[in-house]
Write a protein that holds these residues in place. Structure first.
Motif: not given
Length: 419
Positions: A375-376, A378-384, A389-392, A407-412
Protein backbone atom coordinates in the motif's frame (compact mmCIF):
# COMPACT_ATOMS: atom_id res chain seq x y z
CA UNK A 1 -43.37 56.15 6.04
CA UNK A 2 -41.12 58.49 4.08
CA UNK A 3 -42.05 59.34 0.52
CA UNK A 4 -39.45 58.05 -1.91
CA UNK A 5 -39.17 56.68 -5.41
CA UNK A 6 -40.32 53.04 -5.59
CA UNK A 7 -37.35 50.74 -6.24
CA UNK A 8 -37.10 48.30 -9.09
CA UNK A 9 -37.08 44.89 -7.39
CA UNK A 10 -33.64 43.37 -7.75
CA UNK A 11 -31.90 46.47 -9.05
CA UNK A 12 -28.40 46.83 -7.51
CA UNK A 13 -28.56 48.67 -4.20
CA UNK A 14 -25.23 50.37 -4.96
CA UNK A 15 -26.83 52.28 -7.86
CA UNK A 16 -27.63 55.65 -6.30
CA UNK A 17 -29.15 58.66 -8.05
CA UNK A 18 -28.88 61.22 -5.25
CA UNK A 19 -32.52 60.98 -4.16
CA UNK A 20 -31.43 59.05 -1.08
CA UNK A 21 -30.18 62.37 0.34
CA UNK A 22 -33.52 64.18 -0.05
CA UNK A 23 -34.98 63.11 3.30
CA UNK A 24 -31.83 63.32 5.42
CA UNK A 25 -32.20 66.17 7.95
CA UNK A 26 -29.96 69.09 7.06
CA UNK A 27 -27.97 68.88 10.28
CA UNK A 28 -27.39 65.15 9.83
CA UNK A 29 -26.28 65.28 6.18
CA UNK A 30 -22.62 66.05 6.79
CA UNK A 31 -22.09 63.30 9.44
CA UNK A 32 -24.02 60.90 7.22
CA UNK A 33 -21.65 61.70 4.35
CA UNK A 34 -18.84 61.02 6.81
CA UNK A 35 -20.20 57.51 7.45
CA UNK A 36 -20.51 56.86 3.74
CA UNK A 37 -16.92 58.05 3.19
CA UNK A 38 -15.75 55.82 6.05
CA UNK A 39 -17.44 52.81 4.45
CA UNK A 40 -15.80 53.48 1.08
CA UNK A 41 -12.41 54.08 2.66
CA UNK A 42 -11.40 52.58 5.99
CA UNK A 43 -14.38 50.23 6.17
CA UNK A 44 -13.54 48.67 2.81
CA UNK A 45 -9.98 47.93 3.98
CA UNK A 46 -10.85 46.38 7.35
CA UNK A 47 -9.48 42.85 7.83
CA UNK A 48 -12.90 41.24 8.24
CA UNK A 49 -16.57 42.03 7.70
CA UNK A 50 -17.37 41.69 11.40
CA UNK A 51 -15.25 44.74 12.19
CA UNK A 52 -16.91 46.70 9.40
CA UNK A 53 -20.41 45.88 10.69
CA UNK A 54 -19.46 46.91 14.23
CA UNK A 55 -17.82 50.09 12.95
CA UNK A 56 -20.93 51.03 10.97
CA UNK A 57 -23.22 50.48 13.97
CA UNK A 58 -20.98 52.51 16.25
CA UNK A 59 -20.87 55.42 13.79
CA UNK A 60 -24.62 55.40 13.38
CA UNK A 61 -25.00 55.52 17.16
CA UNK A 62 -22.56 58.44 17.32
CA UNK A 63 -24.88 60.58 15.14
CA UNK A 64 -28.00 59.63 17.08
CA UNK A 65 -29.40 56.58 15.28
CA UNK A 66 -30.36 54.25 18.19
CA UNK A 67 -28.96 50.98 16.80
CA UNK A 68 -28.77 48.20 19.39
CA UNK A 69 -28.50 45.28 17.00
CA UNK A 70 -27.36 44.92 13.38
CA UNK A 71 -27.03 41.83 11.24
CA UNK A 72 -26.17 40.87 7.68
CA UNK A 73 -27.00 37.82 5.58
CA UNK A 74 -24.62 37.44 2.64
CA UNK A 75 -24.83 34.89 -0.14
CA UNK A 76 -21.49 33.23 -0.77
CA UNK A 77 -19.78 30.95 -3.24
CA UNK A 78 -18.40 28.25 -0.98
CA UNK A 79 -18.10 24.48 -1.17
CA UNK A 80 -19.48 23.90 2.33
CA UNK A 81 -22.02 26.65 3.02
CA UNK A 82 -24.46 28.77 1.06
CA UNK A 83 -24.28 31.94 3.08
CA UNK A 84 -22.84 33.67 6.11
CA UNK A 85 -24.65 35.66 8.76
CA UNK A 86 -23.07 38.24 11.06
CA UNK A 87 -24.78 39.70 14.11
CA UNK A 88 -23.60 42.69 16.13
CA UNK A 89 -25.22 43.76 19.39
CA UNK A 90 -24.37 46.74 21.51
CA UNK A 91 -23.87 44.59 24.58
CA UNK A 92 -22.45 41.41 23.01
CA UNK A 93 -20.18 42.32 20.13
CA UNK A 94 -20.15 40.40 16.84
CA UNK A 95 -20.78 36.74 16.09
CA UNK A 96 -20.76 34.75 12.85
CA UNK A 97 -23.11 32.01 11.67
CA UNK A 98 -22.62 29.82 8.60
CA UNK A 99 -25.58 28.48 6.63
CA UNK A 100 -24.80 25.05 5.13
CA UNK A 101 -26.10 23.98 1.75
CA UNK A 102 -29.34 22.04 1.87
CA UNK A 103 -33.06 22.09 2.50
CA UNK A 104 -32.78 23.27 6.09
CA UNK A 105 -31.11 26.56 5.13
CA UNK A 106 -33.50 27.01 2.21
CA UNK A 107 -36.55 26.54 4.45
CA UNK A 108 -35.15 28.97 7.02
CA UNK A 109 -34.63 31.57 4.30
CA UNK A 110 -38.15 31.15 2.85
CA UNK A 111 -39.60 31.83 6.31
CA UNK A 112 -37.38 34.82 7.02
CA UNK A 113 -37.91 38.56 6.49
CA UNK A 114 -35.03 38.50 3.98
CA UNK A 115 -37.19 36.49 1.57
CA UNK A 116 -39.93 39.11 1.89
CA UNK A 117 -37.69 42.08 1.08
CA UNK A 118 -36.04 40.21 -1.79
CA UNK A 119 -39.43 39.51 -3.34
CA UNK A 120 -40.79 43.04 -2.93
CA UNK A 121 -37.59 45.07 -3.28
CA UNK A 122 -38.93 47.21 -0.41
CA UNK A 123 -37.64 47.74 3.12
CA UNK A 124 -39.54 45.96 5.88
CA UNK A 125 -40.07 48.18 8.92
CA UNK A 126 -41.76 46.51 11.89
CA UNK A 127 -43.11 47.91 15.13
CA UNK A 128 -42.52 44.79 17.20
CA UNK A 129 -45.33 45.65 19.65
CA UNK A 130 -47.75 45.26 16.74
CA UNK A 131 -46.04 42.29 15.04
CA UNK A 132 -47.37 38.79 15.80
CA UNK A 133 -44.85 36.23 16.98
CA UNK A 134 -45.54 33.94 14.06
CA UNK A 135 -44.85 36.58 11.39
CA UNK A 136 -41.22 35.44 11.20
CA UNK A 137 -39.17 32.98 13.24
CA UNK A 138 -36.94 35.72 14.64
CA UNK A 139 -39.73 37.87 16.08
CA UNK A 140 -40.04 36.09 19.46
CA UNK A 141 -36.27 36.32 19.96
CA UNK A 142 -36.27 40.02 19.19
CA UNK A 143 -39.09 40.66 21.63
CA UNK A 144 -37.35 38.57 24.30
CA UNK A 145 -34.24 40.70 23.77
CA UNK A 146 -36.19 43.87 24.51
CA UNK A 147 -36.15 45.24 20.97
CA UNK A 148 -38.99 47.51 19.93
CA UNK A 149 -38.40 48.26 16.24
CA UNK A 150 -36.91 46.15 13.44
CA UNK A 151 -35.76 47.23 9.98
CA UNK A 152 -34.84 44.82 7.18
CA UNK A 153 -33.26 46.14 3.97
CA UNK A 154 -32.37 44.17 0.84
CA UNK A 155 -28.84 44.39 -0.53
CA UNK A 156 -28.92 43.49 -4.20
CA UNK A 157 -25.45 43.08 -5.69
CA UNK A 158 -24.58 43.86 -9.30
CA UNK A 159 -23.93 40.15 -9.97
CA UNK A 160 -27.56 39.36 -9.15
CA UNK A 161 -27.12 37.85 -5.68
CA UNK A 162 -29.65 38.76 -3.00
CA UNK A 163 -28.36 39.74 0.42
CA UNK A 164 -29.63 41.81 3.31
CA UNK A 165 -29.02 43.85 6.43
CA UNK A 166 -31.15 44.45 9.53
CA UNK A 167 -31.19 47.01 12.31
CA UNK A 168 -33.06 46.77 15.61
CA UNK A 169 -33.42 49.15 18.53
CA UNK A 170 -34.54 48.98 22.14
CA UNK A 171 -35.52 52.67 22.16
CA UNK A 172 -39.14 52.98 23.35
CA UNK A 173 -40.01 55.22 20.42
CA UNK A 174 -38.22 52.98 17.91
CA UNK A 175 -36.51 54.38 14.84
CA UNK A 176 -37.73 57.79 13.75
CA UNK A 177 -38.17 58.95 10.16
CA UNK A 178 -34.86 60.81 10.37
CA UNK A 179 -33.13 57.58 11.46
CA UNK A 180 -34.62 55.67 8.53
CA UNK A 181 -33.56 58.43 6.14
CA UNK A 182 -29.95 58.18 7.36
CA UNK A 183 -29.99 54.41 6.97
CA UNK A 184 -31.30 54.74 3.41
CA UNK A 185 -28.60 57.29 2.64
CA UNK A 186 -25.68 55.07 3.65
CA UNK A 187 -27.13 51.91 2.08
CA UNK A 188 -25.72 52.31 -1.49
CA UNK A 189 -22.19 52.76 -0.13
CA UNK A 190 -22.62 49.81 2.20
CA UNK A 191 -23.82 47.62 -0.69
CA UNK A 192 -20.89 48.63 -2.91
CA UNK A 193 -18.31 47.92 -0.21
CA UNK A 194 -19.96 44.65 0.86
CA UNK A 195 -20.03 43.40 -2.74
CA UNK A 196 -16.40 44.32 -3.31
CA UNK A 197 -15.35 42.46 -0.16
CA UNK A 198 -17.50 39.42 -0.97
CA UNK A 199 -16.24 39.13 -4.55
CA UNK A 200 -12.62 39.37 -3.44
CA UNK A 201 -13.25 36.72 -0.79
CA UNK A 202 -15.00 34.46 -3.27
CA UNK A 203 -12.21 34.78 -5.82
CA UNK A 204 -9.64 33.92 -3.17
CA UNK A 205 -11.64 30.94 -1.91
CA UNK A 206 -12.52 29.48 -5.30
CA UNK A 207 -8.94 29.71 -6.59
CA UNK A 208 -7.58 28.10 -3.41
CA UNK A 209 -10.26 25.43 -3.63
CA UNK A 210 -9.35 24.40 -7.17
CA UNK A 211 -5.58 24.95 -7.43
CA UNK A 212 -4.26 24.95 -3.83
CA UNK A 213 -2.72 27.50 -1.48
CA UNK A 214 0.53 28.48 -3.16
CA UNK A 215 -0.73 28.34 -6.78
CA UNK A 216 -3.75 30.48 -5.91
CA UNK A 217 -1.49 33.10 -4.36
CA UNK A 218 0.70 33.04 -7.46
CA UNK A 219 -2.30 33.52 -9.74
CA UNK A 220 -3.64 36.44 -7.68
CA UNK A 221 -0.15 37.96 -7.74
CA UNK A 222 -0.30 38.01 -11.54
CA UNK A 223 1.37 34.75 -12.62
CA UNK A 224 -1.15 34.00 -15.35
CA UNK A 225 1.02 34.09 -18.46
CA UNK A 226 1.41 30.89 -20.41
CA UNK A 227 4.77 29.24 -19.82
CA UNK A 228 5.45 30.60 -16.32
CA UNK A 229 6.83 27.81 -14.14
CA UNK A 230 7.55 27.63 -10.41
CA UNK A 231 9.87 24.92 -9.04
CA UNK A 232 9.56 23.56 -5.52
CA UNK A 233 11.91 21.19 -3.70
CA UNK A 234 9.65 18.96 -1.69
CA UNK A 235 8.50 15.52 -0.68
CA UNK A 236 5.98 14.34 -3.25
CA UNK A 237 2.99 12.14 -2.41
CA UNK A 238 1.05 10.41 -5.15
CA UNK A 239 -2.01 8.34 -4.21
CA UNK A 240 -4.77 6.61 -6.11
CA UNK A 241 -7.57 4.14 -5.53
CA UNK A 242 -6.99 0.52 -6.41
CA UNK A 243 -9.41 -0.94 -8.98
CA UNK A 244 -11.50 2.22 -9.27
CA UNK A 245 -12.67 1.37 -12.79
CA UNK A 246 -13.93 -2.05 -11.74
CA UNK A 247 -15.38 -0.78 -8.45
CA UNK A 248 -17.34 2.04 -10.09
CA UNK A 249 -18.36 0.22 -13.28
CA UNK A 250 -21.96 -0.38 -12.18
CA UNK A 251 -22.37 2.87 -10.26
CA UNK A 252 -24.33 5.93 -11.30
CA UNK A 253 -22.26 9.12 -11.71
CA UNK A 254 -23.66 10.35 -8.39
CA UNK A 255 -22.63 7.15 -6.62
CA UNK A 256 -19.14 7.30 -8.17
CA UNK A 257 -18.70 10.89 -7.00
CA UNK A 258 -19.81 9.85 -3.51
CA UNK A 259 -17.28 7.02 -3.52
CA UNK A 260 -14.46 9.40 -4.48
CA UNK A 261 -15.48 11.98 -1.89
CA UNK A 262 -15.35 9.44 0.95
CA UNK A 263 -12.00 8.20 -0.38
CA UNK A 264 -10.53 11.71 -0.46
CA UNK A 265 -11.97 12.43 3.00
CA UNK A 266 -9.63 9.69 4.23
CA UNK A 267 -6.56 11.02 2.41
CA UNK A 268 -6.73 14.81 2.42
CA UNK A 269 -7.14 15.72 6.14
CA UNK A 270 -3.96 13.81 7.17
CA UNK A 271 -2.05 15.50 4.33
CA UNK A 272 -3.16 18.96 5.40
CA UNK A 273 -2.54 18.26 9.10
CA UNK A 274 1.09 17.47 8.31
CA UNK A 275 1.55 20.67 6.31
CA UNK A 276 1.06 19.13 2.87
CA UNK A 277 -0.71 20.77 -0.06
CA UNK A 278 -2.94 18.91 -2.49
CA UNK A 279 -1.94 20.40 -5.82
CA UNK A 280 -4.04 18.26 -8.11
CA UNK A 281 -6.89 15.79 -8.07
CA UNK A 282 -6.36 13.25 -10.83
CA UNK A 283 -9.60 11.32 -11.27
CA UNK A 284 -9.35 8.64 -8.59
CA UNK A 285 -6.01 9.95 -7.29
CA UNK A 286 -4.24 13.02 -6.03
CA UNK A 287 -0.85 14.67 -6.02
CA UNK A 288 0.40 16.47 -2.92
CA UNK A 289 3.66 18.10 -1.89
CA UNK A 290 5.34 18.78 1.45
CA UNK A 291 7.66 21.74 1.09
CA UNK A 292 11.14 21.80 2.53
CA UNK A 293 11.36 24.27 5.39
CA UNK A 294 14.66 26.02 5.94
CA UNK A 295 17.48 23.65 6.88
CA UNK A 296 15.14 20.93 8.17
CA UNK A 297 15.22 18.88 4.98
CA UNK A 298 13.99 15.77 6.78
CA UNK A 299 10.84 17.49 8.01
CA UNK A 300 9.10 17.33 4.64
CA UNK A 301 9.76 13.60 4.24
CA UNK A 302 8.69 12.86 7.82
CA UNK A 303 5.47 14.83 7.32
CA UNK A 304 4.70 13.01 4.08
CA UNK A 305 5.31 9.59 5.65
CA UNK A 306 3.17 10.43 8.70
CA UNK A 307 0.38 11.68 6.46
CA UNK A 308 0.52 8.49 4.38
CA UNK A 309 0.35 6.32 7.51
CA UNK A 310 -2.65 8.19 8.86
CA UNK A 311 -4.40 8.21 5.48
CA UNK A 312 -4.13 4.43 5.20
CA UNK A 313 -5.35 4.05 8.79
CA UNK A 314 -8.34 6.31 8.01
CA UNK A 315 -9.09 4.21 4.95
CA UNK A 316 -9.00 1.02 7.02
CA UNK A 317 -11.38 2.60 9.52
CA UNK A 318 -13.78 3.69 6.76
CA UNK A 319 -13.79 0.12 5.42
CA UNK A 320 -14.47 -1.27 8.90
CA UNK A 321 -17.43 1.12 9.25
CA UNK A 322 -18.75 0.10 5.81
CA UNK A 323 -18.59 3.65 4.48
CA UNK A 324 -17.81 2.25 1.02
CA UNK A 325 -20.15 -0.02 -0.96
CA UNK A 326 -17.24 -2.47 -1.29
CA UNK A 327 -13.84 -2.53 0.48
CA UNK A 328 -11.53 0.09 -1.00
CA UNK A 329 -7.73 0.13 -1.02
CA UNK A 330 -5.19 2.79 -1.95
CA UNK A 331 -1.69 2.85 -3.31
CA UNK A 332 0.57 5.64 -2.06
CA UNK A 333 4.01 6.50 -3.44
CA UNK A 334 6.49 8.86 -1.75
CA UNK A 335 9.37 10.52 -3.55
CA UNK A 336 11.61 13.52 -2.92
CA UNK A 337 12.59 15.94 -5.65
CA UNK A 338 11.39 18.93 -7.58
CA UNK A 339 7.73 19.60 -8.36
CA UNK A 340 7.04 22.23 -10.96
CA UNK A 341 3.74 23.92 -11.60
CA UNK A 342 2.80 26.47 -14.17
CA UNK A 343 0.43 27.67 -16.86
CA UNK A 344 -0.15 25.27 -19.72
CA UNK A 345 -2.67 25.67 -22.53
CA UNK A 346 -3.54 27.70 -25.56
CA UNK A 347 -5.01 31.13 -26.13
CA UNK A 348 -7.24 32.33 -23.32
CA UNK A 349 -7.78 28.86 -21.80
CA UNK A 350 -5.00 27.78 -19.45
CA UNK A 351 -4.61 25.11 -16.81
CA UNK A 352 -2.49 25.61 -13.71
CA UNK A 353 -0.95 22.14 -13.68
CA UNK A 354 1.86 20.18 -12.05
CA UNK A 355 4.68 18.81 -14.21
CA UNK A 356 8.26 17.59 -14.01
CA UNK A 357 10.45 14.51 -13.95
CA UNK A 358 10.04 13.88 -10.24
CA UNK A 359 6.25 14.17 -10.43
CA UNK A 360 6.25 11.61 -13.25
CA UNK A 361 8.55 9.35 -11.24
CA UNK A 362 6.18 9.45 -8.24
CA UNK A 363 3.23 8.46 -10.43
CA UNK A 364 5.21 5.58 -11.99
CA UNK A 365 6.29 4.45 -8.54
CA UNK A 366 2.62 4.27 -7.54
CA UNK A 367 2.06 1.77 -10.35
CA UNK A 368 4.31 -0.67 -8.44
CA UNK A 369 1.93 -0.75 -5.46
CA UNK A 370 -0.28 -3.38 -7.01
CA UNK A 371 2.59 -5.37 -8.54
CA UNK A 372 4.44 -5.60 -5.23
CA UNK A 373 1.32 -5.94 -3.10
CA UNK A 374 2.27 -2.88 -1.05
CA UNK A 375 0.00 0.00 0.00
CA UNK A 376 2.95 2.36 0.54
CA UNK A 377 6.21 2.60 -1.39
CA UNK A 378 9.15 5.00 -1.03
CA UNK A 379 11.90 5.89 -3.48
CA UNK A 380 15.61 5.96 -2.61
CA UNK A 381 15.74 9.78 -2.83
CA UNK A 382 12.88 9.89 -0.31
CA UNK A 383 14.31 7.47 2.27
CA UNK A 384 17.62 9.36 2.15
CA UNK A 385 15.84 12.02 4.21
CA UNK A 386 14.52 9.60 6.83
CA UNK A 387 15.96 8.23 10.04
CA UNK A 388 15.66 4.51 10.63
CA UNK A 389 15.84 1.46 8.40
CA UNK A 390 13.05 1.06 5.86
CA UNK A 391 12.79 -2.36 4.28
CA UNK A 392 14.37 -2.56 0.79
CA UNK A 393 12.31 -4.15 -1.97
CA UNK A 394 15.02 -4.16 -4.60
CA UNK A 395 15.53 -2.08 -7.71
CA UNK A 396 12.68 -1.80 -10.18
CA UNK A 397 12.35 -0.43 -13.67
CA UNK A 398 9.86 2.44 -13.84
CA UNK A 399 8.02 3.03 -17.08
CA UNK A 400 9.70 5.84 -19.04
CA UNK A 401 12.88 5.95 -16.94
CA UNK A 402 16.16 4.45 -18.15
CA UNK A 403 17.68 3.70 -14.76
CA UNK A 404 15.99 1.34 -12.25
CA UNK A 405 14.96 2.83 -8.92
CA UNK A 406 15.63 1.34 -5.50
CA UNK A 407 12.28 1.00 -3.75
CA UNK A 408 11.48 0.65 -0.03
CA UNK A 409 8.58 0.13 2.30
CA UNK A 410 8.32 1.26 5.93
CA UNK A 411 8.62 -1.38 8.63
CA UNK A 412 5.28 -0.62 10.21
CA UNK A 413 3.24 -1.95 7.25
CA UNK A 414 2.79 -5.59 6.42
CA UNK A 415 3.07 -6.52 2.77
CA UNK A 416 -0.25 -7.23 1.08
CA UNK A 417 -0.93 -9.78 -1.59
CA UNK A 418 -1.29 -8.39 -5.10
CA UNK A 419 -4.88 -8.04 -6.31
Amino acid sequence: MLERRPPTPGSPTAFADGSEADDVPFGALQPSVGIRDWLLGEGARMPNAEEMLAGLAERLISIGVPVDRASTAIDTLHSEYAGVGRIWTRDGGTSVRLFPHGARSTDAYLNSPFHTVHETGEWLILDLSETPDDAYAIIPDLKAGGYTHYVVAPLFFTNGTKNGITFATRAPEGFGEDDIAILRFVMPALAAVAEMRVLNKQLDHVLRLYVGDEPHRAILAGDIRRGQVTRIRSAILFADMRDYTRTSADMTPEEAVGLLNVFFDCLVPPIEREGGEVLKYLGDGLLAIFRESGDDLGGAAKGALTAAQHALAALDEANALHQFPVPVAAGIALHHGEAAYGNVGSGSRLDFTVIGRDVNLASRLAQLNRILGEPLLMSKPFVDFLWGDPIPLGEHQLNGFAEPMAVFRPKFLRPRKPN
